[in-house]
Design an enzyme around this catalytic site. Structure first.
Site, short mmCIF file in Angstrom:
data_model
loop_
_atom_site.label_atom_id
_atom_site.label_comp_id
_atom_site.label_asym_id
_atom_site.label_seq_id
_atom_site.Cartn_x
_atom_site.Cartn_y
_atom_site.Cartn_z
N CYS A 116 0.82 -1.23 0.00
CA CYS A 116 0.00 0.00 0.00
C CYS A 116 0.84 1.26 0.00
O CYS A 116 0.35 2.35 -0.30
CB CYS A 116 -0.93 0.02 1.21
N HIS A 256 -3.50 7.08 2.94
CA HIS A 256 -3.90 5.78 2.41
C HIS A 256 -5.28 5.43 2.96
O HIS A 256 -5.59 5.70 4.12
CB HIS A 256 -2.88 4.71 2.82
N ASN A 286 -10.04 -0.29 -0.03
CA ASN A 286 -8.57 -0.21 -0.03
C ASN A 286 -8.05 -0.69 -1.38
O ASN A 286 -8.20 -1.86 -1.73
CB ASN A 286 -8.04 -1.09 1.11
N1 ACO Z 1 -18.36 -9.22 8.50
C1 ACO Z 1 -18.76 -9.59 9.72
N2 ACO Z 1 -17.92 -9.89 10.72
C2 ACO Z 1 -16.60 -9.81 10.45
C3 ACO Z 1 -16.11 -9.44 9.19
C4 ACO Z 1 -17.04 -9.13 8.19
N3 ACO Z 1 -16.68 -8.77 6.95
N4 ACO Z 1 -14.76 -9.44 9.24
C5 ACO Z 1 -14.40 -9.80 10.47
N5 ACO Z 1 -15.52 -10.03 11.21
C6 ACO Z 1 -15.61 -10.48 12.57
C7 ACO Z 1 -14.40 -11.25 13.03
O1 ACO Z 1 -14.51 -12.59 12.59
C8 ACO Z 1 -14.49 -11.12 14.53
O2 ACO Z 1 -15.43 -12.07 14.97
P1 ACO Z 1 -15.14 -12.93 16.31
O3 ACO Z 1 -15.01 -11.90 17.41
O4 ACO Z 1 -16.35 -13.79 16.39
O5 ACO Z 1 -13.86 -13.65 16.02
C9 ACO Z 1 -15.12 -9.74 14.72
O6 ACO Z 1 -15.68 -9.37 13.44
C10 ACO Z 1 -14.19 -8.67 15.18
O7 ACO Z 1 -12.99 -8.78 14.47
P2 ACO Z 1 -11.87 -7.67 14.61
O8 ACO Z 1 -10.65 -8.11 13.88
O9 ACO Z 1 -11.73 -7.24 16.03
O10 ACO Z 1 -12.58 -6.45 13.82
P3 ACO Z 1 -12.03 -4.99 13.67
O11 ACO Z 1 -13.01 -4.05 14.20
O12 ACO Z 1 -10.61 -4.87 14.13
O13 ACO Z 1 -12.00 -4.82 12.08
C11 ACO Z 1 -10.53 -4.98 10.20
C12 ACO Z 1 -11.29 -5.75 11.27
C13 ACO Z 1 -11.51 -4.16 9.40
C14 ACO Z 1 -9.83 -5.99 9.27
C15 ACO Z 1 -9.47 -4.07 10.88
O14 ACO Z 1 -8.71 -4.82 11.79
C16 ACO Z 1 -8.54 -3.40 9.90
O15 ACO Z 1 -8.95 -2.53 9.15
N6 ACO Z 1 -7.26 -3.77 9.94
C17 ACO Z 1 -6.26 -3.13 9.06
C18 ACO Z 1 -6.35 -3.70 7.68
C19 ACO Z 1 -5.40 -3.00 6.77
O16 ACO Z 1 -5.23 -1.80 6.88
N7 ACO Z 1 -4.72 -3.71 5.87
C20 ACO Z 1 -3.72 -3.01 5.14
C21 ACO Z 1 -3.38 -3.09 3.90
S1 ACO Z 1 -3.74 -4.27 2.71
C22 ACO Z 1 -2.37 -4.40 1.66
O17 ACO Z 1 -1.28 -3.92 1.95
C23 ACO Z 1 -2.56 -5.14 0.37
#
Ligand code: ACO
Length: 334
Positions: A116, A256, A286
């Site tokens: 990214c 980003h 993203n």
């Molecule tokens: N729909 C419903 N529930 C979901 C989904 C979804 N799409 N995705 C995850 N959940 C669930 C999880 O399974 C978890 O359930 P559990 O508690 O029963 O296990 C629950 O939601 C909470 O999960 P968290 O990981 O705590 O959710 P969070 O609020 O942190 O959001 C997210 C997850 C959106 C992925 C966040 O952590 C994030 O944005 N992380 C950074 C991602 C990023 O920036 N990536 C970078 C670049 S990509 C690249 O370089 C190519």
């Protein structure tokens, strides 16, 4: 020794696939909801490339628009850098494919991998080539078709990504304007947090790698999340310090677009008011290396970037990597 030249962005362009995929569409094949995706990420929809469209196709279109914006011809370009984690193929580079598509016959071409942060890495390379007088006009492209490597059976990742491309022409500009400083960095010890494990020399493609779904993005979302806001603040502050500025000098921030909560947290840390921040994650999700490039083009074309404004571009990504650029804006060549 010759004095270093000042490099700046003299034109931008972008290209988004026409097909819009809404959050509701995911509800039919994974256990998720529009409400969850919006509230946890800020994403409402994303663009998805058709099956016959690859990263070089989006890149070439964005490049043609950037050249038009800069008032240059393809033959004027000396170097093409394509930052991407979704090249058309392992080789030839996507940059070489773009060179051929747009007829940039005088350009050298290579791909750059910084996930990214790729567009910021590309800008930094281009700035230094122009500053040294090695090249005059460089096309920096951030482009992805992440839909091709997203695992549509994994709700933790597939809802986050979209496809698109953004391009900028970097050339010599008058001393008063242009790229004042850049900062790029990496922490390879976090490489496992965000990766596409197979298809390279560590795990070549095999029946097993396909069976184990190793050709798709794997991510430890919460660890990446914790790193992200801090990394964006640190990168922006480092780049500002390098050119003798500080947070209060920022007129416009182009971050980003990975998660609206990460952007909000970085904005709070940088103490910038929300109306000075460009956000399009709701429309595109993203797009990795394309996110900052597309956002820059949109902000420029909407007239949000004024002459003499201090613009800060900032990103983080897989690697782990981070980067920032401070630009004194002027609508040169537009
Ligand atoms: N729909 C419903 N529930 C979901 C989904 C979804 N799409 N995705 C995850 N959940 C669930 C999880 O399974 C978890 O359930 P559990 O508690 O029963 O296990 C629950 O939601 C909470 O999960 P968290 O990981 O705590 O959710 P969070 O609020 O942190 O959001 C997210 C997850 C959106 C992925 C966040 O952590 C994030 O944005 N992380 C950074 C991602 C990023 O920036 N990536 C970078 C670049 S990509 C690249 O370089 C190519």
């Amino acid at each position: 020794m010759n004095r270093l030249k000042r490099a700046g962005i003299i034109g931008t362009g972008s290209c988004l696939p026409a097909r819009v995929m809404t959050n509701q569409e995911f509800e039919s094949f994974i256990d998720t909801s529009d409400e969850w995706i919006r509230s946890h990420t800020g994403i409402c929809e994303r663009r998805i490339a058709d099956s016959d469209i690859a990263t070089s196709d989006l890149s070439a279109e964005a490049a043609v628009r950037a050249l038009d914006n800069a008032g240059l011809k393809p033959e004027d370009i000396d170097l093409i850098i394509v930052s991407t984690v979704t090249p058309d193929m392992m080789f030839p580079s996507t940059a070489c494919l773009v060179q051929d598509k747009i007829g940039a016959v005088n350009a050298a071409a290579f791909d750059l991998g910084a996930a990214c942060t790729g567009f910021l890495y590309g800008l930094t390379v281009a700035q230094n080539f122009v500053a040294a007088g090695y090249y005059k006009n460089i096309l920096v492209i951030g482009a992805e078709t992440l839909s091709k490597i997203a695992d549509y059976s994994d709700r933790n990742t597939c809802v986050l990504f979209g496809d698109g491309a953004g391009a900028a022409v970097v050339s010599e500009v008058p001393e008063e304007y242009g790229i004042l400083s850049t900062c790029i960095g990496a922490d390879g010890s976090g490489g496992d947090l965000l990766k596409l494990p197979a298809g390279g020399s560590r795990i070549p493609a095999s029946a097993e790698s396909l069976r184990d779904r190793l050709h798709y993005i794997k991510m430890d979302g919460s660890k990446v999340y914790r790193f992200a806001a801090k990394a964006m603040e640190m990168a922006a502050e480092t780049a500002l310090k390098k050119c003798g500025l500080n947070k209060s000098d920022i007129n416009y921030l182009i971050p980003h677009q990975a998660n609206i909560r990460i952007i909000d947290s970085a904005v709070k840390r940088l103490k910038i008011s929300e109306d000075k921040v460009y956000i399009n994650i709701d429309k595109y999700g993203n797009m990795s290396a394309a996110s900052v490039a597309v956002a820059l083009d949109e902000a420029s074309r909407k007239g949000l970037l004024k002459d003499d404004d201090i613009i800060v571009l900032v990103a983080f990504g897989g690697g782990l990597t981070w980067g920032s650029a401070v630009i004194k804006w002027k609508a040169i060549g537009r």
